[in-house]
Write an enzyme that holds these catalytic residues in place. Structure first.
Site, PDB file in Angstrom:
ATOM      1  N   ARG A  14       0.830  -1.211   0.000  1.00 38.44           N
ATOM      2  CA  ARG A  14       0.000   0.000   0.000  1.00 38.44           C
ATOM      3  C   ARG A  14       0.863   1.260   0.000  1.00 38.44           C
ATOM      4  NH1 ARG A  14      -2.247  -4.114  -0.611  1.00 38.44           N
ATOM      5  NH2 ARG A  14      -4.373  -4.616   0.001  1.00 38.44           N
ATOM      6  N   ALA A  41       7.365  10.005  24.203  1.00 42.73           N
ATOM      7  CA  ALA A  41       6.142  10.039  23.404  1.00 42.73           C
ATOM      8  C   ALA A  41       6.439  10.218  21.916  1.00 42.73           C
ATOM      9  CB  ALA A  41       5.248  11.173  23.910  1.00 42.73           C
ATOM     10  N   ASP A  62      17.943   6.025  24.373  1.00 43.28           N
ATOM     11  CA  ASP A  62      17.140   6.616  25.445  1.00 43.28           C
ATOM     12  C   ASP A  62      17.754   6.301  26.799  1.00 43.28           C
ATOM     13  OD1 ASP A  62      14.127   7.857  25.801  1.00 43.28           O
ATOM     14  OD2 ASP A  62      14.757   6.659  27.532  1.00 43.28           O
ATOM     15  N   ARG A  73       0.594   8.240  26.495  1.00 46.06           N
ATOM     16  CA  ARG A  73       1.018   8.812  25.199  1.00 46.06           C
ATOM     17  C   ARG A  73       2.192   8.100  24.542  1.00 46.06           C
ATOM     18  NH1 ARG A  73       2.841  11.063  29.463  1.00 46.06           N
ATOM     19  NH2 ARG A  73       4.997  11.716  29.691  1.00 46.06           N
ATOM     20  N   PHE A 134      16.309  21.043  25.604  1.00 49.79           N
ATOM     21  CA  PHE A 134      17.098  21.807  24.640  1.00 49.79           C
ATOM     22  C   PHE A 134      18.585  21.521  24.738  1.00 49.79           C
ATOM     23  CE2 PHE A 134      13.590  24.003  22.907  1.00 49.79           C
ATOM     24  CZ  PHE A 134      14.077  24.519  21.708  1.00 49.79           C
ATOM     25  N   CYS A 173      19.548  26.351  10.891  1.00 49.69           N
ATOM     26  CA  CYS A 173      19.712  25.287  11.889  1.00 49.69           C
ATOM     27  C   CYS A 173      18.960  25.690  13.155  1.00 49.69           C
ATOM     28  CB  CYS A 173      21.192  25.000  12.155  1.00 49.69           C
ATOM     29  SG  CYS A 173      22.018  26.150  13.272  1.00 49.69           S
ATOM     30  N   CYS A 176      20.181  28.937  14.524  1.00 47.16           N
ATOM     31  CA  CYS A 176      19.776  30.104  13.726  1.00 47.16           C
ATOM     32  C   CYS A 176      18.466  30.659  14.279  1.00 47.16           C
ATOM     33  CB  CYS A 176      19.515  29.710  12.270  1.00 47.16           C
ATOM     34  SG  CYS A 176      20.965  29.320  11.304  1.00 47.16           S
ATOM     35  N   CYS A 189       6.313  18.546  30.062  1.00 45.99           N
ATOM     36  CA  CYS A 189       5.150  17.675  30.245  1.00 45.99           C
ATOM     37  C   CYS A 189       4.822  17.508  31.724  1.00 45.99           C
ATOM     38  CB  CYS A 189       5.413  16.311  29.634  1.00 45.99           C
ATOM     39  SG  CYS A 189       5.860  16.430  27.927  1.00 45.99           S
ATOM     40  N   CYS A 252      26.059  27.106  12.532  1.00 48.77           N
ATOM     41  CA  CYS A 252      26.261  26.840  11.106  1.00 48.77           C
ATOM     42  C   CYS A 252      27.030  27.952  10.406  1.00 48.77           C
ATOM     43  CB  CYS A 252      24.942  26.534  10.413  1.00 48.77           C
ATOM     44  SG  CYS A 252      23.804  27.906  10.284  1.00 48.77           S
TER      45      CYS A 252
HETATM   46 ZN   LIG Z   1      22.574  28.076  12.186  1.00 50.76          ZN
END
Ligand SMILES: [Zn+2]
Length: 345
Positions: A14, A41, A62, A73, A134, A173, A176, A189, A252
């Site tokens: 498919r 999640a 992980d 979730r 982050f 990036c 940026c 969360c 970058c």
């Molecule tokens: Zn950048």
């Protein structure tokens, strides 16, 4: 029906019928090597979709273990995984092997840090973000920009989701767009909750971009070159242009890879939800021996992958390489001293 073996050649029929993929595209998917960093999640949803789509080699990295509060979730895990406190990377591999035995899936129970990123991401041609922080995303961004590996940023919290394709040398990036960790995104969360539907939507978009990247390469015209965000509850939707790098970008533009160098990275990190993670390497732990030793001090339980030790009000989860997650405190000194007292200093 007895004795009639299913016809596995039909497995992807498919998807092959879909014009954007076709038989050639399916072969490219089979040859693809994709790393998924973080298997909560978003990582679960990404891994499930790409495994079913026939991505040939998936590497799942992980640092955490499955808990009951994940099941709402995190689609690759079940109640038994939570009862056993299985590391997510192990539970994910088991689940994926059941749903597609024709692909290779590797699980790495590790925290992605500057010291191991080269080893963990080596050979992966595409990196997908399933993390929740982050710090790790900037680390992935530095690595990906430096090595010119495309990656897909994805995040979800509350009813909100956001995603960006980073094509080094072409598009903006992560640095940026967010030179510093965005203030408005520090909710997690644990503090804001999360809808599983927001996770699945962001993962569906990121998985589709992955298919485009694998089948069409980084020049594929259909690839999205914007930062796309949406809020499923308010129906707000936004797109920010990301087709060009920002001049002077640290990563970058100047190629100053501070996160890869590990600058400013603490040895011990908080990982949300009232807990502290202690990174200890080169300390292989004999679970059976430690289990015996800890018995007098509290409740203790172990399997091949984790040892859990409860000493009110704390809960310590140890991994075989010596890493620990200590729940019940955000005080690094308290966690350190518990670790020293019960595991070793
Ligand atoms: Zn950048």
């Amino acid at each position: 029906m007895e004795g009639a073996a299913p016809d596995w050649t039909d497995r992807y029929s498919r998807q092959v019928l879909f014009r954007g993929i076709g038989a050639e595209g399916q072969k490219k998917l089979q040859a693809a090597r994709v790393a998924i960093v973080g298997c909560g999640a978003t990582g679960s949803a990404l891994a499930g979709l790409l495994a079913r789509a026939g991505v040939g080699t998936l590497r799942i990295i992980d640092r955490d273990y499955v808990e009951p509060s994940n099941l709402q979730r995190q689609s690759l895990f079940d109640e038994e995984d939570a009862e056993e406190s299985l590391p997510k990377a192990i539970a994910a591999v088991r689940k994926i092997e059941d749903l597609n035995s024709s692909i290779q899936v590797e699980g790495k129970v590790e925290d992605l840090v500057p010291a191991n990123i080269e080893a963990l991401l080596e050979g992966s041609k595409l990196i997908l973000d399933g993390t929740d922080n982050f710090e790790t995303r900037y680390l992935i961004n530095d690595y990906a920009v430096k090595r010119s590996v495309p990656w897909v940023y994805s995040a979800a919290v509350g009813s909100y989701g956001v995603t960006l394709n980073i094509l080094p040398g072409q598009t903006a990036c992560l640095s940026c767009i967010f030179p510093d960790s965005p203030r408005g995104m520090v909710e997690t969360c644990e503090t804001s909750g999360i809808l599983n539907s927001a996770v699945n939507l962001v993962a569906s978009i990121a998985a589709t971009e992955t298919l485009k990247l694998v089948v069409g390469g980084t020049q594929a015209p259909a690839l999205r070159r914007t930062l796309l965000s949406f809020d499923l509850w308010t129906n707000d939707r936004a797109e920010i242009a990301a087709a060009k790098p920002r001049p002077g970008c640290r990563a970058c533009g100047e190629r100053d890879f501070i996160h890869l160098a590990g600058e400013g990275r603490p040895h011990i990190t908080l990982c949300g939800r009232n807990s502290v993670q202690i990174h200890e390497r080169q300390r292989p732990i004999d679970f059976a021996e430690l289990d015996r030793r800890l018995h007098a001090h509290g409740r203790v339980r172990h399997n091949d992958y984790v040892l859990k030790f409860w000493r009110d009000p704390y809960e310590m989860t140890l991994f075989p390489d010596g890493r620990a997650i200590i729940k019940g405190t955000t005080d690094i000194a308290v966690a350190r001293s518990l670790y020293a007292r019960y595991v070793g200093s």
